[in-house]
Write an enzyme that holds these catalytic residues in place. Structure first.
Site, PDB file in Angstrom:
ATOM      1  N   ASP A 123     -11.957  65.552  46.833  1.00  0.00           N
ATOM      2  CA  ASP A 123     -10.602  65.993  46.490  1.00  0.00           C
ATOM      3  C   ASP A 123     -10.441  66.192  44.985  1.00  0.00           C
ATOM      4  O   ASP A 123     -10.319  65.234  44.232  1.00  0.00           O
ATOM      5  CB  ASP A 123      -9.617  64.908  46.993  1.00  0.00           C
ATOM      6  CG  ASP A 123      -8.192  65.229  46.592  1.00  0.00           C
ATOM      7  OD1 ASP A 123      -7.368  64.293  46.560  1.00  0.00           O
ATOM      8  OD2 ASP A 123      -7.911  66.400  46.287  1.00  0.00           O
ATOM      9  N   SER A 160      -2.289  81.356  36.486  1.00  0.00           N
ATOM     10  CA  SER A 160      -2.638  82.691  36.975  1.00  0.00           C
ATOM     11  C   SER A 160      -1.616  83.681  36.413  1.00  0.00           C
ATOM     12  O   SER A 160      -0.420  83.403  36.420  1.00  0.00           O
ATOM     13  CB  SER A 160      -2.582  82.712  38.506  1.00  0.00           C
ATOM     14  OG  SER A 160      -2.617  84.053  38.980  1.00  0.00           O
TER      15      SER A 160
HETATM   16  C1  LIG Z   1      -2.331  67.104  44.297  1.00  0.00           C
HETATM   17  C2  LIG Z   1      -2.052  67.246  45.762  1.00  0.00           C
HETATM   18  S1  LIG Z   1      -2.544  65.771  46.653  1.00  0.00           S
HETATM   19  C3  LIG Z   1      -4.208  65.706  46.495  1.00  0.00           C
HETATM   20  N1  LIG Z   1      -4.946  66.775  46.473  1.00  0.00           N
HETATM   21  N2  LIG Z   1      -4.717  64.485  46.441  1.00  0.00           N
HETATM   22  C4  LIG Z   1      -0.605  67.436  46.046  1.00  0.00           C
HETATM   23  C5  LIG Z   1       0.345  66.923  45.182  1.00  0.00           C
HETATM   24  C6  LIG Z   1       1.689  67.076  45.515  1.00  0.00           C
HETATM   25  C7  LIG Z   1       2.024  67.733  46.711  1.00  0.00           C
HETATM   26 CL1  LIG Z   1       3.705  67.910  47.147  1.00  0.00          CL
HETATM   27  C8  LIG Z   1       1.058  68.232  47.567  1.00  0.00           C
HETATM   28  C9  LIG Z   1      -0.271  68.065  47.235  1.00  0.00           C
HETATM   29  C1  LIG Z   2      -3.130  62.657  55.187  1.00  0.00           C
HETATM   30  C2  LIG Z   2      -4.588  62.819  54.923  1.00  0.00           C
HETATM   31  S1  LIG Z   2      -5.229  63.776  56.200  1.00  0.00           S
HETATM   32  C3  LIG Z   2      -4.800  65.307  55.896  1.00  0.00           C
HETATM   33  N1  LIG Z   2      -3.701  65.603  55.244  1.00  0.00           N
HETATM   34  N2  LIG Z   2      -5.582  66.213  56.378  1.00  0.00           N
HETATM   35  C4  LIG Z   2      -4.909  63.348  53.549  1.00  0.00           C
HETATM   36  C5  LIG Z   2      -6.125  63.931  53.327  1.00  0.00           C
HETATM   37  C6  LIG Z   2      -6.450  64.367  52.064  1.00  0.00           C
HETATM   38  C7  LIG Z   2      -5.548  64.227  51.044  1.00  0.00           C
HETATM   39 CL1  LIG Z   2      -5.960  64.778  49.448  1.00  0.00          CL
HETATM   40  C8  LIG Z   2      -4.304  63.658  51.269  1.00  0.00           C
HETATM   41  C9  LIG Z   2      -3.983  63.246  52.528  1.00  0.00           C
END
Ligand SMILES: C[C@@H](SC(=N)N)c1ccc(Cl)cc1
Ligand SMILES: C[C@@H](SC(=N)N)c1ccc(Cl)cc1
Length: 410
Positions: free
Chosen positions: A115, A279
């Site tokens: 991630d 972007s």
């Molecule tokens: C940075 C990602 S979460 C992740 N990739 N661990 C993210 C942040 C805020 C919202 Cl509302 C949705 C997704």
């Molecule tokens: C809730 C779990 S499972 C999923 N959303 N597919 C999850 C996975 C990856 C991130 Cl970065 C944040 C949350």
């Protein structure tokens, strides 16, 4: 870490994410690559003839002669430093991509979500209540002769989709492919929210964001990448997610055969701990490019492409029958005909999300309507270039750089 921000500050002005400029009528231009480059490292340069020759071949899309490919392989082999590659597999609908890691001695093999939008390596563990575990493989620190509890350290994370996990921290050996960090912080979950419990194939997360946002208290820990990058040929990793088929994370090298196209790049902002960039705009299908600054992050942990509301509604306006369905909390549209491509700019280049990838998944059992892979970023504070945007690109995330790569994937 002190060194890192200094270099980062010094180099931000000169950093770059590359941008391919595939012409829209180029049939192979259904993919682009993007490099988010952090630092030009003056002492780092390719001196290797075969690599330079390989770049010339890939620049003109010519097949690489076998002897050249062999020369590059030998070059890699006898480097005193190392590189690594690991396959990453998409779950159904590419909702997330799972990648194998090994933890502990003897090694315990887990499948985790790499991630780039977070910076903690946490795993399901034997410290959890069994009701929170549904099919996941768990890490047992007591079954590892190399685990060492970090006394007094704890962690708790809540993700953008509201899911969360928490609790204590071990140092243990972590291996990804042929790369090993002997004393990687492994955050053992005691509690996870239902979204993780229900995500039965996902045994945890491996953060590839910046360590500055690591959630361990009182002392934040380094990510795997920050721990390994000093021993890589180059402190970089590349992300090559694909639609419905295995892709790869490569560490320390740029695979010249993974993409074609020419190169430019754009600045990166890691002030929030993410791989952030802006972007310059977008286009719908073969329409004219519209200048519209969109600041966001390259995020392998988010499934969809979340953009400003005005851009999203401008896109769906071009699709007959598209509408915002408040029940589903997103735009849906008739699955056929295939919607127009969505193009977004990266500096002077473009990435094209093919229309058939904008149809993320069926929105109803009759498969008449599809749920859009492009949705609003309202309330987040920035756009999120998630898997829908990344799987059409070969993305390089560099923490030290030579002119970056961003071109069509092969
Ligand atoms: C940075 C990602 S979460 C992740 N990739 N661990 C993210 C942040 C805020 C919202 Cl509302 C949705 C997704
Ligand atoms: C809730 C779990 S499972 C999923 N959303 N597919 C999850 C996975 C990856 C991130 Cl970065 C944040 C949350």
């Amino acid at each position: 870490m002190l060194l890192f921000p200094t270099i980062l500050t010094a180099a931000l002005a000169a950093t770059g994410m590359a941008a391919a400029i595939p012409s829209r009528d180029d049939t192979t231009a259904n993919k682009g690559t993007a490099s988010l480059l952090q630092v030009r490292n003056p002492s780092f340069e390719f001196r290797h003839g075969p690599l330079a020759l390989a770049k010339a071949y890939q620049k003109f899309g010519a097949p690489m002669p076998e002897d050249l490919r062999a020369a590059i392989a030998r070059f890699r082999q006898n480097q005193k430093r190392t590189t690594g590659t690991i396959a990453t597999d998409p779950e159904k609908h590419d909702v997330e991509y799972l990648t194998p890691i090994s933890v502990g001695t003897p090694s315990q093999d887990l499948m985790v979500d790499f991630d780039t939008g977070s910076s903690d390596l946490w795993v399901f563990s034997t410290e959890m209540s069994t009701s929170d575990i549904k099919g996941q493989t768990v890490y047992d620190p007591n079954n590892s002769s190399t685990s060492e509890k970090v006394q007094g350290s704890t962690w708790k994370i809540t993700y953008g989709d509201g899911s969360s996990s928490s609790d204590d921290v071990y140092l243990d050996t972590v291996t990804i492919g042929n790369l090993t960090v002997p004393n990687q912080a492994v955050e053992a979950a005691k509690k996870v929210s239902s979204e993780f419990t229900d995500d039965s194939h996902n045994d945890g997360l491996l953060g590839l964001g910046f360590s500055a946002i690591n959630a361990v208290e009182p002392t934040p820990q380094n990510t795997f990448f920050d721990n390994i990058k000093g021993s890589l040929d180059a402190p970089l990793f590349t992300v090559d997610l694909k639609h419905g088929t295995p892709g790869s994370f490569n560490f320390g090298y740029i695979d010249p055969t993974a993409y074609i196209g020419n190169i430019s790049w754009t600045p990166v902002d890691s002030s929030q701990g993410y791989w952030g960039f802006t972007s310059p705009g977008y286009a719908v299908g073969t329409g004219a490019f519209r200048n519209h600054s969109m600041s966001g992050i390259a995020d392998t942990g988010t499934t969809l492409l979340l953009l400003p509301k005005s851009v999203v509604s401008a896109y769906y306006k071009e699709i007959q029958g598209a509408q915002y369905d408040s029940d589903q909390g997103g735009y849906i549209f008739p699955c056929s005909p295939t919607p127009p491509d969505f193009v977004f700019g990266v500096n002077n280049g473009i990435v094209t999300v093919p229309g058939d990838m904008v149809s993320y998944a069926p929105a109803d059992s009759a498969n008449q309507n599809c749920f859009g892979g492009i949705q609003k970023d309202t309330g987040i504070g920035f756009s999120i270039f998630g898997d829908v945007a990344l799987k059409t690109s070969f993305v390089h995330l560099h923490s030290s750089i030579v002119p970056g790569h961003y071109a069509d994937c092969d």
